[in-house]
Write an enzyme that holds these catalytic residues in place. Sequence first.
Site, PDB file in Angstrom:
ATOM      1  CB  CYS A   4      -0.921   0.105   1.213  1.00  0.00           C
ATOM      2  SG  CYS A   4      -2.052  -1.278   1.382  1.00  0.00           S
ATOM      3  CE1 TYR A  85      -0.665  -7.550   6.232  1.00  0.00           C
ATOM      4  CE2 TYR A  85       1.604  -7.951   5.563  1.00  0.00           C
ATOM      5  CZ  TYR A  85       0.410  -8.415   6.067  1.00  0.00           C
ATOM      6  OH  TYR A  85       0.289  -9.732   6.410  1.00  0.00           O
ATOM      7  CG  ASN A 178       3.455  -1.320   2.886  1.00  0.00           C
ATOM      8  OD1 ASN A 178       3.679  -1.306   1.687  1.00  0.00           O
ATOM      9  ND2 ASN A 178       2.223  -1.236   3.373  1.00  0.00           N
ATOM     10  NE  ARG A 231       5.466  -0.450  -2.565  1.00  0.00           N
ATOM     11  CZ  ARG A 231       4.877  -0.483  -1.385  1.00  0.00           C
ATOM     12  NH1 ARG A 231       3.975   0.459  -1.060  1.00  0.00           N
ATOM     13  NH2 ARG A 231       5.154  -1.422  -0.499  1.00  0.00           N
TER      14      ARG A 231
END
Length: 338
Positions: A4, A85, A178, A231
């Site tokens: 995510c 997560y 995460n 990310r």
Amino acid sequence: MLGCSSLSIRTTDDKSLFARTMDFTMEPDSKVIIVPRNYGIRLLEKENVVINNSYAFVGMGSTDITSPVLYDGVNEKGLMGAMLYYATFATYADEPKKGTTGINPVYVISQVLGNCVTVDDVIEKLTSYTLLNEANIILGFAPPLHYTFTDASGESIVIEPDKTGITIHRKTIGVMTNSPGYEWHQTNLRAYIGVTPNPPQDIMMGDLDLTPFGQGAGGLGLPGDFTPSARFLRVAYWKKYTEKAKNETEGVTNLFHILSSVNIPKGVVLTNEGKTDYTIYTSAMCAQSKNYYFKLYDNSRISAVSLMAENLNSQDLITFEWDRKQDIKQLNQVNVMS
């Protein structure tokens, strides 16, 4: 793995927006859900303790278990949030700490959106809870989670359950992914402050004039993999340098563009069991309009649900099923052979 990425932005006309991707190896039976006021949401699966919610909210979630589980959403007061997560770092207790109430980690988003207005309210609410190691019926275990919330003022916070209890990060940059925790990601940004949208200057090596091959060379060094740290960096970079949106529509457009930098196609990321981890959906929402936007892996059209268009005192959940068929606009006539 359940990945995510999330971020919040502010438009020039003072709209506060939030968006996230949902990356997972399986598709739970999800849908857009509007939870009306006073619907009643559980705290735990093992105990029939139901808390009536003061505020209605809309978001993506599941109705496969006793109470609606929302992964993300926005409430009628403009509070927005999501669960992400937090593998190997999230720590849950077996019993509630003295003076607190036990809660299943998957019910946090629903309880917070149902009963809080600001990030200050969120902090007060979550410090009154102990997150318990109670298995989710669908997954068979308690998923390791941390949470991010943004209110109508635009402030974003990150809440992380760890060995010391609940760690609260305030005045964040409005980006989260995460593991590891937010503080690590924020520190890691310092290694990339030289990444810029500006082209590097030509240099001379003796009589040799060296020039960049093309535009974009200022971004060299920005990692392109799908780890949480990579990310986080890409979303933070794109958020900082994307032209600021003037209004909600432009803001939503920007959010989907920014998160496209971390979208995962099927087959690109595999688990140890050989399962593919991919971006099931991407969602965005606005604190002022209470509109909830989303697009799916199989259907890239942006769909929207307006919370304020529904009866917020309904006795029942209001749900909207996914339309998985790719919505392609045909611009000329297709001749069908007989």
